[in-house]
Scaffold this motif. Sequence first.
Motif, short mmCIF file in Angstrom:
data_model
loop_
_atom_site.label_atom_id
_atom_site.label_comp_id
_atom_site.label_asym_id
_atom_site.label_seq_id
_atom_site.Cartn_x
_atom_site.Cartn_y
_atom_site.Cartn_z
N GLN A 106 0.83 -1.18 0.00
CA GLN A 106 0.00 0.00 0.00
C GLN A 106 0.88 1.25 0.00
OE1 GLN A 106 -3.35 -0.27 -0.31
NE2 GLN A 106 -3.00 -2.50 -0.40
N LEU A 107 0.26 2.34 -0.33
CA LEU A 107 0.97 3.62 -0.34
C LEU A 107 1.62 3.86 1.03
CD1 LEU A 107 1.62 6.46 -1.48
CD2 LEU A 107 -0.63 7.18 -0.63
N GLY A 108 2.95 4.11 1.02
CA GLY A 108 3.68 4.40 2.26
C GLY A 108 4.26 3.19 2.94
N ASP A 109 3.98 1.98 2.49
CA ASP A 109 4.57 0.79 3.11
C ASP A 109 6.09 0.78 2.91
OD1 ASP A 109 2.11 -0.03 3.90
OD2 ASP A 109 1.93 -1.71 2.49
N VAL A 110 6.82 0.29 3.93
CA VAL A 110 8.28 0.22 3.86
C VAL A 110 8.68 -0.97 3.01
CG1 VAL A 110 10.41 -0.06 5.17
CG2 VAL A 110 8.55 1.36 6.08
N VAL A 111 9.57 -0.72 2.05
CA VAL A 111 10.06 -1.78 1.17
C VAL A 111 11.38 -2.33 1.69
CG1 VAL A 111 10.85 -2.31 -1.18
CG2 VAL A 111 8.86 -0.82 -0.83
N VAL A 180 13.25 2.99 2.06
CA VAL A 180 12.56 3.09 0.77
C VAL A 180 11.10 2.68 0.99
CG1 VAL A 180 12.42 2.24 -1.61
CG2 VAL A 180 14.66 2.62 -0.53
N VAL A 181 10.18 3.55 0.59
CA VAL A 181 8.75 3.27 0.79
C VAL A 181 8.03 3.25 -0.56
CG1 VAL A 181 8.76 4.32 3.08
CG2 VAL A 181 8.19 5.72 1.09
N ALA A 182 6.84 2.62 -0.58
CA ALA A 182 6.04 2.54 -1.82
C ALA A 182 5.37 3.88 -2.10
CB ALA A 182 5.00 1.44 -1.68
#
Length: 381
Positions: A106-111, A180-182
């Motif tokens: 989802q938007l803002g999830d940590v990659v 890095v986030v989505a």
Amino acid sequence: MAMPRFHTVAAFVVLAVSAAWVATGEFSSIGSAAQDSEDGAPKAEQAAAELQKSLRTVAVTEPDFIEHNRIIRISGVTAPDKRTTLATRSAGILGELKVEKGDRVQLGDVVLVLDGAEKQAMVDTARALLDQRQKEADNVDRLVKEGITPTTQIDSARSALASARSQLEAAQADVDRLTVVAPFSGVIDQVMVEEGSWLPSGEAVAVLLQLDPVVARGEVSEREIVHVKIGSEADVRLISGDIVSGTVRHVSLEATAGTRTFPIEVAIPNPDNLVPAGMTAEIMIKSDPVTAVRLPRSVVTLDAAGNLGLRILKADSTVGFVPIDLIDDSPEGLILSGVPLDARIIVAGQDLVSEGDTVNAVPADATMVTGATVKAAERLP
């Protein structure tokens, strides 16, 4: 002497009778005058029948008109609504990789997160310094209000406080760049790194796709672009044979220079990601409905100038020609517009006659109109 006299007399008698018969003029009507009166009508009928027989026989039908959407067919390919390559914003060792191929984010999830203990320590130091400068500024402000300290001291205290706040923000920014986030919701399609590896700043780490909606992209000719509008319904036939529906969301206002065609996009709902990107597709865009007829493909022919159309039967039993517009191609036949509402269409034998020919027209049977495999012309008299 008696015998010759008899023959002579007989000859004179025959000659006299013949002369009398010729003088009457009735010899010309023997076997004809009476025959003409008795057989005049049958002869006229026979002549008419022979004339009818000499005419080319064609089969005609009065078609049923329908309202049908014009279908614009173009080749295309599916594509993600959004696609991005995620990259590091700082150098460091990959400490934690939080995604795998195929994961939904989802938007803002940590990659992923890079190791950065020293940078976190700088944040803690900057925060402590900010707390100290805040206390000093508060103390100077209190002393100024009590008249113990001159007002010039408060400017120095506030400047030191602002500097400490900037140091904390810079240190926190360095820490944030370790993560890095989505940037949007989607599916992780590729992962190009492993935990523990050293990554320079700007290193590509993963590919993120947004496939809901999935987009079918194609290009429409300059002749058909007038029939395509944003919001138009469209069906998309995938190479697998599946058909999905969507709407036109973009129509380019500038043609591609090399092809003079206009790029378009059709957005297709794809909540389960069942339609992949990069698949060959046939895009069928529906325009406004028009009055049309459905006829077998064999009915369509060409005139002397090479124009596509239909041969029709005029009121005087002569052949005419009307140009047509191909609206759609269905399994049941071609959908054609431009046909006059009162037209009687020649559906068999149309390739054996030309415009202006007088023909013998017979009603077409159902197999001719529906396009049966048997050649209709072979069933004509």
